[in-house]
Design a protein around this motif. Sequence first.
Motif, PDB file in Angstrom:
ATOM      1  N   THR A  71       0.827  -1.199   0.000  1.00  0.00           N
ATOM      2  CA  THR A  71       0.000   0.000   0.000  1.00  0.00           C
ATOM      3  C   THR A  71       0.865   1.254   0.000  1.00  0.00           C
ATOM      4  OG1 THR A  71      -1.785  -1.148   1.140  1.00  0.00           O
ATOM      5  CG2 THR A  71      -1.794   1.252   1.264  1.00  0.00           C
TER       6      THR A  71
ATOM      7  N   ALA B 106       2.384   1.643  -3.422  1.00  0.00           N
ATOM      8  CA  ALA B 106       1.367   2.089  -4.378  1.00  0.00           C
ATOM      9  C   ALA B 106       1.055   3.567  -4.195  1.00  0.00           C
ATOM     10  CB  ALA B 106       0.108   1.254  -4.215  1.00  0.00           C
ATOM     11  N   GLN B 107       1.019   4.036  -2.957  1.00  0.00           N
ATOM     12  CA  GLN B 107       0.767   5.457  -2.720  1.00  0.00           C
ATOM     13  C   GLN B 107       1.907   6.318  -3.233  1.00  0.00           C
ATOM     14  OE1 GLN B 107      -0.123   5.919   1.424  1.00  0.00           O
ATOM     15  NE2 GLN B 107      -2.281   5.406   1.149  1.00  0.00           N
TER      16      GLN B 107
ATOM     17  N   VAL C  11      -0.580   4.907  -7.671  1.00  0.00           N
ATOM     18  CA  VAL C  11      -1.614   4.003  -8.169  1.00  0.00           C
ATOM     19  C   VAL C  11      -2.665   3.708  -7.110  1.00  0.00           C
ATOM     20  CG1 VAL C  11      -0.127   2.902  -9.874  1.00  0.00           C
ATOM     21  CG2 VAL C  11      -0.277   1.951  -7.587  1.00  0.00           C
ATOM     22  N   ALA C  12      -2.457   4.130  -5.888  1.00  0.00           N
ATOM     23  CA  ALA C  12      -3.413   3.852  -4.819  1.00  0.00           C
ATOM     24  C   ALA C  12      -4.580   4.830  -4.824  1.00  0.00           C
ATOM     25  CB  ALA C  12      -2.719   3.896  -3.463  1.00  0.00           C
ATOM     26  N   THR C  13      -4.535   5.825  -5.666  1.00  0.00           N
ATOM     27  CA  THR C  13      -5.585   6.832  -5.679  1.00  0.00           C
ATOM     28  C   THR C  13      -6.612   6.604  -6.784  1.00  0.00           C
ATOM     29  OG1 THR C  13      -4.183   8.254  -7.049  1.00  0.00           O
ATOM     30  CG2 THR C  13      -4.078   8.587  -4.676  1.00  0.00           C
ATOM     31  N   THR C  14      -6.587   5.464  -7.426  1.00  0.00           N
ATOM     32  CA  THR C  14      -7.538   5.173  -8.490  1.00  0.00           C
ATOM     33  C   THR C  14      -8.894   4.815  -7.890  1.00  0.00           C
ATOM     34  OG1 THR C  14      -6.886   2.860  -8.555  1.00  0.00           O
ATOM     35  CG2 THR C  14      -5.736   4.348 -10.040  1.00  0.00           C
TER      36      THR C  14
ATOM     37  N   ASP D 156      -8.163  -1.409  -6.647  1.00  0.00           N
ATOM     38  CA  ASP D 156      -6.798  -1.107  -7.090  1.00  0.00           C
ATOM     39  C   ASP D 156      -6.079  -2.418  -7.413  1.00  0.00           C
ATOM     40  OD1 ASP D 156      -7.096   1.655  -6.700  1.00  0.00           O
ATOM     41  OD2 ASP D 156      -6.696   1.414  -4.562  1.00  0.00           O
TER      42      ASP D 156
ATOM     43  N   GLU E  75      -2.260  -2.340  -7.068  1.00  0.00           N
ATOM     44  CA  GLU E  75      -1.853  -2.399  -5.662  1.00  0.00           C
ATOM     45  C   GLU E  75      -1.972  -3.823  -5.120  1.00  0.00           C
ATOM     46  OE1 GLU E  75      -3.090  -0.431  -1.351  1.00  0.00           O
ATOM     47  OE2 GLU E  75      -4.109   0.210  -3.173  1.00  0.00           O
TER      48      GLU E  75
END
Length: 89
Positions: free
Chosen positions: A47, A50-51, A55-58, A62, A65
Amino acid sequence: MTIQSIIGAIAIGAVIGVLGRLLLPGRQPIGWILTIVVGIVAALVGTLIAQVLGVATTPGIDWIELVMQLVLAVVGVGLVAGLRRGSRT
């Protein structure tokens, strides 16, 4: 990282750890509790990665992630199993 995302990572981490162990070929000389702990750590680290990569804000699930977490879990279970195997000989 919010408390909700940490709790989610822990819950997903338990599943990720078990999946990581199942995807790793052969027998691993570690227990299920240690497998789940490795999965939780892999989920938290995945996580965070990914942040950092954004990519964690899709919206929605996810998948990238989750794949990162699963790869980290497979590597983590393999490392812990290798360390446990080496300490028993």
